[in-house]
Every structure is written in structure tokens, then in C-alpha cells.
Design an enzyme around this catalytic site. Structure first.
Site, PDB file in Angstrom:
ATOM      1  N   ALA A   1       3.244  -1.006   4.701  1.00  0.00           N
ATOM      2  CA  ALA A   1       2.591   0.246   5.094  1.00  0.00           C
ATOM      3  C   ALA A   1       3.653   1.337   5.123  1.00  0.00           C
ATOM      4  O   ALA A   1       4.697   1.169   5.763  1.00  0.00           O
ATOM      5  CB  ALA A   1       1.936   0.097   6.457  1.00  0.00           C
TER       6      ALA A   1
ATOM      7  N   THR B   1       0.855  -1.187   0.000  1.00  0.00           N
ATOM      8  CA  THR B   1       0.000   0.000   0.000  1.00  0.00           C
ATOM      9  C   THR B   1       0.890   1.235   0.000  1.00  0.00           C
ATOM     10  O   THR B   1       2.098   1.149   0.193  1.00  0.00           O
ATOM     11  CB  THR B   1      -0.896   0.053   1.252  1.00  0.00           C
ATOM     12  OG1 THR B   1      -0.073   0.301   2.408  1.00  0.00           O
ATOM     13  CG2 THR B   1      -1.667  -1.243   1.448  1.00  0.00           C
TER      14      THR B   1
ATOM     15  N   VAL C   1       7.449  -2.180   6.943  1.00  0.00           N
ATOM     16  CA  VAL C   1       7.449  -0.718   6.881  1.00  0.00           C
ATOM     17  C   VAL C   1       8.087  -0.252   5.578  1.00  0.00           C
ATOM     18  O   VAL C   1       9.227  -0.598   5.266  1.00  0.00           O
ATOM     19  CB  VAL C   1       8.191  -0.113   8.086  1.00  0.00           C
ATOM     20  CG1 VAL C   1       8.131   1.414   8.018  1.00  0.00           C
ATOM     21  CG2 VAL C   1       7.584  -0.617   9.388  1.00  0.00           C
ATOM     22  N   LYS C   2       7.323   0.526   4.841  1.00  0.00           N
ATOM     23  CA  LYS C   2       7.778   1.037   3.546  1.00  0.00           C
ATOM     24  C   LYS C   2       8.489   2.374   3.772  1.00  0.00           C
ATOM     25  O   LYS C   2       7.924   3.303   4.349  1.00  0.00           O
ATOM     26  CB  LYS C   2       6.570   1.219   2.633  1.00  0.00           C
ATOM     27  CG  LYS C   2       6.833   1.082   1.154  1.00  0.00           C
ATOM     28  CD  LYS C   2       5.498   1.043   0.424  1.00  0.00           C
ATOM     29  CE  LYS C   2       5.671   0.902  -1.074  1.00  0.00           C
ATOM     30  NZ  LYS C   2       4.361   0.967  -1.753  1.00  0.00           N
ATOM     31  N   ILE C   3       9.718   2.458   3.277  1.00  0.00           N
ATOM     32  CA  ILE C   3      10.590   3.612   3.517  1.00  0.00           C
ATOM     33  C   ILE C   3      11.079   4.151   2.175  1.00  0.00           C
ATOM     34  O   ILE C   3      11.498   3.377   1.316  1.00  0.00           O
ATOM     35  CB  ILE C   3      11.825   3.192   4.355  1.00  0.00           C
ATOM     36  CG1 ILE C   3      11.410   2.537   5.675  1.00  0.00           C
ATOM     37  CG2 ILE C   3      12.763   4.364   4.577  1.00  0.00           C
ATOM     38  CD1 ILE C   3      11.038   3.462   6.779  1.00  0.00           C
TER      39      ILE C   3
END
Length: 216
Positions: free
Chosen positions: A56, A27, A82-84
Site C-alpha cells: 500500500a 497496489t 508500505v510502498k515508498i
């Protein structure tokens, strides 16, 4: 190769998950905004449907802010990744988070240099954007081949997620090149079910069956 669904639409996730097609979900803030719902509630619901990783994305742009957000996001469910973003601050955050056992997906990758640096920082996944490179007059799939080769050469454990997938050919090329994952919009995944010869074959079978029934 694993299929991730690139959406925050819970109904679509359920639909394709029931077909056994969803190994994970990615997402971003744009996708979640389209759903008009609370960010955390959407992520929690997706994680309750899908057993695999659910990416996310953080909103902060500084390392300290990203780390703080990441620690909160992983409290939502065990399968949150965790999207960074691919920035110096982003990789600083990834380096800290990886040491804490928090899985990360470094996004907005447009070069092999960026992918290698993200892997060195400890990223669980890297997400090269093939469609956007195509839009810029480059061949996005060439980048996938390059990254996969580099990671294979050195036994790098970071997985390659092919992102910004625009059509079924991108998916097949990703599989041919040995990418670990393609994250696919539901409109593209839906197209992959279809072929005119399949439809023609079904139509022919039905006609033959009807003829057989008449002659019984």
C-alpha cells in the site's frame, strides 16, 4: 519465483487466489482510485483475502509524512507492506521504518544505483519498472539481471519485484534471471494460461471421445 497481482480489483484477486496464483498483491493510488472506494477499506479487504504481502503506497513526499502514513497503514493488517517512492526523502523514511520492523517496498526504481541505495536503507523489496524502461528505448530486463547479480554478489536480503510487467515474456525472463517476484497485471496473468496447441489438443481429445462414444 513468486507471483504478486498488480491490481486493487478485489474480484480479480479472489479469482486468481482461488487458483493458487497469488503470493501477494501490489497496489498504488491510481489502481485504488479506479475502484472508486475508500483507500483503507480496499487495503483491508485485500489483506483479508491474501495471506502474502500487500503493498500500500504512501501519498506524502516528505520523510516525516511518509513515516506517519506508514505507521497508520500497518495498523490495517499484519501483511501490509508500505510502498515508498525512490527519493532521498523516501529512503530517509525507509531507514526509520526498517528499524521499527515495518516492511517497505521502494518503488519507481529505474537504475541499479537506486536499487542498491534502497537496499542499503533497509528496504524489504525494490521494484524496478521494466515496461517503462522499454518505453524509453532501453531494455528493462537488463536492469533486472544487473540488480539480481549485485544482490547475489553481496548476499543482500532485499527482494527484487519486477514491476511494470507488460506481457508474459517479461514474467518468464524474470524467472530466468532469478528475480524473487514478478508483480503481474491480471490481463497479463490471464494470457499465461493460454497456448494455441493446448486448445488444439483439447479439441482433438474431445473429437476422439465423441467418435469413441458413437462406436460403442
Amino acid at each position: 519465483m513468486k507471483f504478486f497481482l498488480d491490481t486493487a480489483n478485489v474480484d480479480k484477486i479472489k479469482e486468481f487466489n482461488d487458483l493458487g496464483m497469488v503470493d501477494g498483491v501490489t497496489t498504488n493510488p491510481t489502481l485504488i482510485a479506479k475502484e472508486g472506494r475508500d483507500f483503507h477499506e480496499v487495503i483491508k479487504e485485500i489483506c483479508s483475502i491474501v495471506d502474502g504481502p500487500v503493498s500500500a503506497e504512501v501519498i506524502a513526499l516528505d520523510a516525516e509524512g511518509m513515516i506517519e502514513e506508514a505507521r497508520e497503514l500497518v495498523k490495517l493488517a499484519d501483511n501490509v507492506v508500505v510502498k515508498i517512492p525512490m527519493t532521498k526523502e523516501g529512503l530517509k523514511a525507509v531507514n526509520v521504518l526498517s528499524k521499527e520492523g515495518i516492511q517497505t517496498n521502494v518503488t519507481l526504481i529505474f537504475s541499479a544505483n537506486q536499487a542498491l541505495m534502497a537496499a542499503k536503507a533497509g528496504a524489504t523489496y525494490v521494484s524496478p519498472f521494466v515496461g517503462r524502461l522499454d518505453d524509453n528505448g532501453q531494455n528493462g530486463m537488463d536492469l533486472i539481471a544487473e540488480i539480481v547479480q549485485i544482490f547475489t554478489n553481496y548476499g543482500i536480503a532485499t527482494e527484487v519485484i519486477v514491476a511494470s510487467v507488460r506481457h508474459p515474456i517479461h514474467v518468464i525472463q524474470s524467472a530466468e534471471m532469478g528475480a524473487d517476484v514478478a508483480t503481474i497485471p491480471f490481463a497479463v496473468l490471464d494470457k499465461m494460461f493460454n497456448h494455441p496447441l493446448t486448445d488444439k489438443g483439447i479439441e482433438s481429445f474431445m473429437k476422439d471421445w465423441e467418435e469413441f462414444q458413437k462406436n460403442k
